[in-house]
Design a protein around this motif. Structure first.
Motif, PDB file in Angstrom:
ATOM      1  N   LYS A   1       0.830  -1.200   0.000  1.00  0.00           N
ATOM      2  CA  LYS A   1       0.000   0.000   0.000  1.00  0.00           C
ATOM      3  C   LYS A   1       0.868   1.255   0.000  1.00  0.00           C
ATOM      4  O   LYS A   1       0.586   2.227  -0.734  1.00  0.00           O
ATOM      5  N   PHE A   2       1.944   1.239   0.775  1.00  0.00           N
ATOM      6  CA  PHE A   2       2.871   2.376   0.842  1.00  0.00           C
ATOM      7  C   PHE A   2       3.582   2.552  -0.500  1.00  0.00           C
ATOM      8  O   PHE A   2       3.705   3.674  -1.021  1.00  0.00           O
ATOM      9  N   TYR A   3       4.015   1.461  -1.094  1.00  0.00           N
ATOM     10  CA  TYR A   3       4.789   1.494  -2.341  1.00  0.00           C
ATOM     11  C   TYR A   3       3.970   2.097  -3.482  1.00  0.00           C
ATOM     12  O   TYR A   3       4.490   2.849  -4.308  1.00  0.00           O
ATOM     13  N   ARG A   4       2.714   1.758  -3.550  1.00  0.00           N
ATOM     14  CA  ARG A   4       1.852   2.236  -4.641  1.00  0.00           C
ATOM     15  C   ARG A   4       1.730   3.760  -4.674  1.00  0.00           C
ATOM     16  O   ARG A   4       1.472   4.360  -5.719  1.00  0.00           O
ATOM     17  N   LYS A   5       1.899   4.395  -3.543  1.00  0.00           N
ATOM     18  CA  LYS A   5       1.736   5.849  -3.450  1.00  0.00           C
ATOM     19  C   LYS A   5       3.016   6.610  -3.786  1.00  0.00           C
ATOM     20  O   LYS A   5       2.998   7.846  -3.866  1.00  0.00           O
ATOM     21  N   LEU A   6       4.125   5.907  -4.001  1.00  0.00           N
ATOM     22  CA  LEU A   6       5.404   6.551  -4.247  1.00  0.00           C
ATOM     23  C   LEU A   6       5.537   6.988  -5.699  1.00  0.00           C
ATOM     24  O   LEU A   6       4.934   6.407  -6.609  1.00  0.00           O
ATOM     25  N   SER A   7       6.370   8.004  -5.910  1.00  0.00           N
ATOM     26  CA  SER A   7       6.724   8.398  -7.275  1.00  0.00           C
ATOM     27  C   SER A   7       7.667   7.345  -7.852  1.00  0.00           C
ATOM     28  O   SER A   7       8.194   6.486  -7.128  1.00  0.00           O
ATOM     29  N   ASN A   8       7.918   7.399  -9.155  1.00  0.00           N
ATOM     30  CA  ASN A   8       8.798   6.410  -9.793  1.00  0.00           C
ATOM     31  C   ASN A   8      10.200   6.445  -9.191  1.00  0.00           C
ATOM     32  O   ASN A   8      10.808   5.401  -8.965  1.00  0.00           O
ATOM     33  N   ASN A   9      10.717   7.638  -8.943  1.00  0.00           N
ATOM     34  CA  ASN A   9      12.053   7.748  -8.347  1.00  0.00           C
ATOM     35  C   ASN A   9      12.060   7.183  -6.929  1.00  0.00           C
ATOM     36  O   ASN A   9      12.999   6.468  -6.534  1.00  0.00           O
ATOM     37  N   GLU A  10      11.016   7.481  -6.160  1.00  0.00           N
ATOM     38  CA  GLU A  10      10.929   6.972  -4.786  1.00  0.00           C
ATOM     39  C   GLU A  10      10.795   5.453  -4.765  1.00  0.00           C
ATOM     40  O   GLU A  10      11.309   4.785  -3.860  1.00  0.00           O
TER      41      GLU A  10
END
Length: 841
Positions: free
Chosen positions: A435-444
């Motif tokens: 769930k956390f990963y899905r909200k990240l930008s591509n670089n993040e």
């Protein structure tokens, strides 16, 4: 400055007035967390937990003081108090049992957690209708079984909650979970361990539980009755068995091995085996020597391992209570040393004299014999757990926490493989990570993948999403600050990772980066010198950490402004990593290394850096055969120094081209190898080695010693193997190489022994017959498959057959036949099985 001083004095007065005992040292040890410590004391005083908090704080490790939250501790105490008031055995718990074996919030070096408040009601519901503490203890242990299984993990301890979330742990982590669960329902429990087995590699930790007025042994999270675990026989062969207690105990019925201000070590050996009171006298020129360090040692993992260490009294003597096994007794003081091999006997008391002098340790070889155990009577147990039901619950728990199927990795791209591996290792935390990963930008997302792939699996499941984004941004900044041309492997392991040594894991980088980024200078050397002086001048040194709690991480050390020598190095490494310089702790923990076109060393003990390394190249010979390529450090050989005690070095090794080239310093060291027979007796070889600028091979003789006594390889006389009931013909057993393996699917002894030897068993040049002591064939096949052993057929065997017909006493029982002749027959925990098979096949 004056205002700060006044506030601190008022704060200290508040702490003192709350309970009249808390010392300034405790407040100072909490660093900038002293407000939480004060809040805990004040709240406890208000609601009636003053004595409990007094006891806990008086022995609390620094890592806990700097990280505790008052509200969490109060909820822990309230949950414990609630269960204490409702368990039927509350009147049988005296103050000694409560304060030392129920109240402590920790068991060992695991991270701080609040297990009790999370599981108080769940665990009470399991035992509320039990008849007595004994029945309740077995109920709790069965519950622990449903939450985990045994599997080796990294050497630092994980918490009980992490063990549940991960679904597995090593023996100490099994004990931590079980003990915390027992204490949660107010059953006194403690951890017991043997530092090193004398008859095989490894060690073991287990649980002792108080019931019916005495201590019982219990295999944590293992389905066995009290005093009836698989280690009942091994423990009778131990050199020493110890119990660790939180706080400083007064003298009692049990012998005290060591008493410290924060912990007590009880010598529990008399609870398990026959003992000898061993008096060691140290002499120099026939005169007694006071304050000599005396260690008693056994052979384990290619070194002499201390299982006891004490100082002599004014008469030059020290006493150990030990089991009936041979010991290497070593004395050291001011560069003077001496040793004696103590041969065990039936004596209740014995004395050995060690003469110390200044001389070279000689090349030598000798036997250390272990205790033989005569046939033990089986205990009639009334404990009959529903194994199928409990295994089903265990399986359901594993399904819940394993949200990712590891077999998916085979079908994915390299990037996706890394990501799936992260979520797989996160276990129960996987859903929140996704769930956390899905909200990240591509670089993040790229930073997320790189960061978590730099962490050991144990740290991934210990992580949380709280504060994670801030930490990832700090990691990204560290990466952008690095100098070009550094190998990717160096960056991954020694810059991106927040794991440095064995410290308390947390997201420390953002805090450290904010605090110390200004220390970065024009070049790496200047930056390192600046960081080094900053820590040396502003972080005080504690002499020792104590037993309980993990080492402090960089943020903990910074916040408390103190640390042990190793913790100060951990802070330096953390600062350097946070500002873009790869760094790590030196192999001997007496310094740190940083990357500057190669690894450079720096230490508090050295004024200048060491520019040149010296090397040691070892060549191993076994009966005229070059076996160097097969030799593994730690398992087959080790480099040891004899200082205060024998100390095996954790050295870097280059195995390129099959050689064994060790990076070392120029101080004398010793290569130790050992060969074990069928009983676990060891033939030790000790050879002096010295590193130099060249890499000339030093020849190390290994292999089977010439003087093997008849029967050394057979635990009992071999009279044939009757397997006609299994349609195995005599001719099959009398032709070629044959390995017969009889195992118990439920014991750690079978699991550990076969897991360690699985590669050798799978490559065995002959026939292998497997016999499983279990309820059905499916269990046996599943057991072998899970530990990675290939098989063509598995048979089921009853206790009646393997004990009466085949005369086997302990499982696993392994017989090696060559053309019908029995080459060896070994039983029980035997973690060097692969070496023995390879020596004779």
């Amino acid at each position: 400055m004056k205002t700060i001083r006044v506030v601190f004095i008022l704060l200290f007065c508040l702490v003192i007035s709350a309970n009249g005992f808390v010392s300034l040292d405790i407040v100072k040890s909490a660093g900038d967390n002293n407000n939480e410590v004060s809040k805990l004391i004040a709240t406890a005083n208000k609601i009636g937990y003053t004595r409990w908090v007094e006891f806990l704080l008086s022995s609390m490790p620094n890592a806990d003081l700097v990280n505790l939250k008052a509200d969490d501790f109060i909820s822990y105490l309230e949950a414990l108090d609630k269960n204490l008031k409702r368990v039927p055995w509350r009147d049988r718990i005296n103050d000694n049992l409560f304060y030392y074996y129920i109240l402590p919030h920790r068991v060992s070096q695991e991270p701080l957690e609040n297990f009790t408040s999370l599981y108080a009601d769940t665990l009470f519901s399991l035992i509320k209708n039990t008849k007595n503490m004994r029945e309740a203890a077995l109920k709790i242990n069965s519950w622990a079984f449903t939450q985990m299984e045994y599997k080796p993990t990294s050497r630092w301890d994980q918490s009980a909650v992490v063990t549940i979330n991960r679904g597995f742990g090593r023996c100490e982590e099994m004990a931590i979970l079980t003990i915390k669960a027992l204490r949660t329902v107010c059953i006194p429990a403690r951890m017991v361990y043997t530092p090193w087995w004398p008859f095989t590699n490894s060690n073991h930790a287990w649980v002792e539980v108080w019931a019916d007025g005495r201590w019982y042994a219990l295999g944590g999270a293992e389905l066995a009755d009290l005093d009836n675990a698989w280690f009942s026989v091994p423990s009778k062969r131990a050199a020493i068995i110890k119990s660790i207690v939180y706080g400083r105990m007064k003298d009692g019925a049990e012998p005290i091995y060591k008493r410290d201000k924060d912990f007590t070590v009880i010598n529990s050996t008399p609870n398990y085996t026959e003992i000898t009171e061993l008096f060691v006298g140290v002499r120099k020129n026939n005169q007694p020597v006071e304050s000599t360090s005396v260690s008693i040692n056994v052979y384990n993992y290619s070194s002499l391992r201390p299982v006891g260490l004490k100082k002599t009294d004014k008469d030059g003597f020290v006493k150990f209570i030990v089991g009936k096994t041979d010991l290497f007794v070593y004395g050291f003081k001011d560069s003077l040393w001496g040793y004696k091999v103590w041969r065990s006997s039936e004596k209740l008391q014995d004395t050995v004299i060690v003469n110390i002098s200044k001389r070279e340790f000689p090349d030598t070889s000798f036997w250390l014999y272990t205790r033989r155990i005569k046939k033990m009577k089986s205990k009639n147990s009334t404990y009959k757990p529903n194994r199928d039901s409990l295994k089903l619950l265990q399986h359901q728990h594993f399904c819940t926490i394993n949200i990712v199927d590891s077999t998916l990795i085979e079908t994915l791209t390299e990037k996706d493989k890394k990501l799936v591996r992260i979520f797989y290792n996160a276990k129960a935390k996987g859903k929140s990570f996704i769930k956390f990963y899905r909200k990240l930008s591509n670089n993040e997302k790229e930073i997320f993948i790189d960061y978590f792939n730099s962490l050991p699996p144990k740290d991934i499941v210990s992580s949380d999403t709280t504060g994670l984004l801030k930490e990832l941004k700090a990691v990204d900044r560290s990466h952008k600050l690095i100098k070009e041309g550094i190998p990717d492997s160096v960056v991954k392991e020694n810059l991106l990772s927040d794991r440095i040594l064995f410290e308390h894991f947390a997201y420390w980088r953002y805090f450290i980066q904010q605090r110390y980024l200004s220390l970065k200078k024009r070049n790496i050397r200047e930056t390192v010198d600046t960081v080094f002086l900053e820590v040396k001048n502003n972080i005080g040194e504690n002499k020792e950490k104590g037993y309980f709690g993990p080492e402090k991480n960089p943020e903990d050390v910074c916040r408390t402004k103190t640390g042990t020598k190793v913790e100060r190095y951990i802070l330096i490494v953390g600062i350097l990593r946070s500002i873009g310089i790869p760094a790590k702790i030196k192999w001997d923990y007496n310094g740190f290394l940083y990357w500057n076109s190669g690894w450079k060393e720096k230490s508090f003990d050295k004024k200048t850096e060491k520019e040149k390394e010296v090397y040691l190249s070892l060549k191993f010979d076994s009966d005229g055969r070059d076996i160097t390529k097969k030799q593994r450090y730690y398992y087959d050989y080790g480099i040891t120094r004899f200082g205060e005690y024998p100390d095996m070095l954790d050295v870097p090794i280059d195995t390129t081209d099959g050689r064994r080239i060790i990076s070392l310093d120029d101080k004398p060291a010793y290569c130790i190898t050992g060969w074990r027979n069928g009983y676990g007796d060891t033939y030790l070889r000790i050879k002096k080695v010295k590193a130099s600028l060249d890499t000339t091979d030093v020849l190390i003789e290994t292999g089977i010693p010439e003087k093997i006594r008849p029967g050394d390889l057979l635990v009992r006389e071999y009279k044939g193997f009757d397997a006609k009931d299994y349609r195995i013909k005599d001719n099959e057993l009398k032709t070629g190489n044959v390995l017969i393996i009889v195992f118990d699917t439920e014991t750690e002894a079978s699991k550990s022994t076969l897991t360690k030897a699985r590669k050798t068993i799978n490559n065995f040049p002959g026939k292998v017959f497997f016999f499983g002591f279990t309820e059905n064939k499916q269990n046996a096949e599943s057991f072998l498959k899970k530990i990675g052993i290939s098989y063509s057929k598995v048979f089921i065997v009853s206790k009646e057959i393997y004990r009466t017909r085949w005369r086997m006493r302990n499982l696993p029982s392994i017989i090696y036949l060559k053309d019908g002749k029995c080459i060896f027959w070994v039983e029980g925990l035997f973690l060097h099985l692969s070496r023995l098979i390879e020596d004779f096949s």
